[in-house]
Design an enzyme around this catalytic site. Structure first.
Site, PDB file in Angstrom:
ATOM      1  N   GLU A  54       0.907  -1.180  -0.009  1.00  0.00           N
ATOM      2  CA  GLU A  54       0.050   0.068  -0.118  1.00  0.00           C
ATOM      3  C   GLU A  54       0.991   1.473   0.095  1.00  0.00           C
ATOM      4  O   GLU A  54       2.012   1.189   0.297  1.00  0.00           O
ATOM      5  CB  GLU A  54      -0.935   0.157   1.273  1.00  0.00           C
ATOM      6  CG  GLU A  54      -1.969  -1.081   1.194  1.00  0.00           C
ATOM      7  CD  GLU A  54      -3.132  -0.689   2.317  1.00  0.00           C
ATOM      8  OE1 GLU A  54      -3.219   0.140   2.797  1.00  0.00           O
ATOM      9  OE2 GLU A  54      -3.972  -1.591   2.123  1.00  0.00           O
ATOM     10  N   HIS A 115      -4.949   6.658  -0.899  1.00  0.00           N
ATOM     11  CA  HIS A 115      -3.993   5.687  -0.770  1.00  0.00           C
ATOM     12  C   HIS A 115      -4.490   4.337  -1.699  1.00  0.00           C
ATOM     13  O   HIS A 115      -5.597   4.372  -2.234  1.00  0.00           O
ATOM     14  CB  HIS A 115      -4.039   5.177   0.938  1.00  0.00           C
ATOM     15  CG  HIS A 115      -5.144   4.390   1.334  1.00  0.00           C
ATOM     16  ND1 HIS A 115      -5.926   5.182   2.120  1.00  0.00           N
ATOM     17  CD2 HIS A 115      -5.494   3.145   1.448  1.00  0.00           C
ATOM     18  CE1 HIS A 115      -7.001   4.314   2.564  1.00  0.00           C
ATOM     19  NE2 HIS A 115      -6.870   2.976   2.366  1.00  0.00           N
ATOM     20  N   HIS A 117      -5.063   0.216  -2.523  1.00  0.00           N
ATOM     21  CA  HIS A 117      -5.418  -1.230  -2.024  1.00  0.00           C
ATOM     22  C   HIS A 117      -4.703  -1.963  -3.213  1.00  0.00           C
ATOM     23  O   HIS A 117      -5.698  -2.351  -4.134  1.00  0.00           O
ATOM     24  CB  HIS A 117      -6.781  -1.476  -1.914  1.00  0.00           C
ATOM     25  CG  HIS A 117      -7.198  -0.694  -0.651  1.00  0.00           C
ATOM     26  ND1 HIS A 117      -8.539  -0.783  -0.415  1.00  0.00           N
ATOM     27  CD2 HIS A 117      -6.602  -0.042   0.478  1.00  0.00           C
ATOM     28  CE1 HIS A 117      -8.668  -0.128   0.708  1.00  0.00           C
ATOM     29  NE2 HIS A 117      -7.749   0.349   1.235  1.00  0.00           N
ATOM     30  N   ASP A 128     -10.081   2.699   7.463  1.00  0.00           N
ATOM     31  CA  ASP A 128     -10.019   3.919   6.677  1.00  0.00           C
ATOM     32  C   ASP A 128     -10.857   4.897   7.186  1.00  0.00           C
ATOM     33  O   ASP A 128     -10.719   6.102   7.271  1.00  0.00           O
ATOM     34  CB  ASP A 128     -10.276   3.459   5.145  1.00  0.00           C
ATOM     35  CG  ASP A 128      -9.302   2.727   4.775  1.00  0.00           C
ATOM     36  OD1 ASP A 128      -8.071   2.788   5.072  1.00  0.00           O
ATOM     37  OD2 ASP A 128      -9.663   2.008   3.785  1.00  0.00           O
TER      38      ASP A 128
END
Length: 180
Positions: A54, A115, A117, A128
């Site tokens: 990530e 971000h 995944h 999150d």
């Protein structure tokens, strides 16, 4: 130039040609987010560098006069003090204060977080949402309604984005892509 470099250059050219601005909105258009194509390119580039881990950073942009629309024009690289693994990302802070100060002078502001995944869905996790709720409640961020963008899947092939907004004092709101 080796084969890998040529492939990355070809992918980069392909990405620039096919990536367009993306708009997300809530029901009734109370909240709208417009993500510039260059911002998406920045995120894809960072995700390619991260590989199976990530990664992420902050989102920088501006707001419409009525504050209903966030226009995102920059996704930063991950700060050097960030922690990242296959299924976790904790954004660091190194270098963000001077960057944000410089952007503020040009009328741009912190609007949220992004971000990646890797190989997965762009659906936000409970962590999150908790993180964004915490940011919304923290006056140091000076952002009453932080945005969260998640890129999921394979940045070299098929990927998708999700967008959420976390109004201070309320539950996060998932936004839907507006297809034009």
């Amino acid at each position: 130039m080796n084969i890998l470099s040529r492939c990355l250059m070809a992918l980069s050219r392909k990405s620039r040609m096919s990536i367009k601005d993306v708009t997300f909105s809530s029901e009734g258009a109370l909240y709208t987010i417009v993500i510039s194509s260059s911002t998406i390119e920045q995120m894809v580039s960072e995700c390619l560098k991260a590989g199976v881990n990530e990664t992420g950073g902050i989102l920088i942009g501006s707001y419409s006069e009525d504050s209903s629309t966030a226009m995102i024009v920059e996704a930063t690289t991950r700060p050097a003090d960030s922690l990242a693994g296959r299924t976790t990302f904790q954004r660091g802070v190194r270098g963000l204060r001077p960057l944000l100060h410089a952007r503020w002078k040009t009328g741009l502001y912190y609007v949220g977080e992004w971000h990646f995944h890797p190989g997965g869905s762009p659906e936000p996790s409970g962590d999150d949402f908790r993180s964004m709720t915490s940011i919304a409640a923290n006056s140091d961020y000076q952002c009453l309604e932080p945005v969260m963008i998640i890129l999921g899947g394979d940045p070299a092939g098929s990927y998708s984005l999700s967008a959420s907004v976390s109004p201070r004092g309320d539950a996060p709101i998932r936004l839907r892509e507006v297809l034009i």
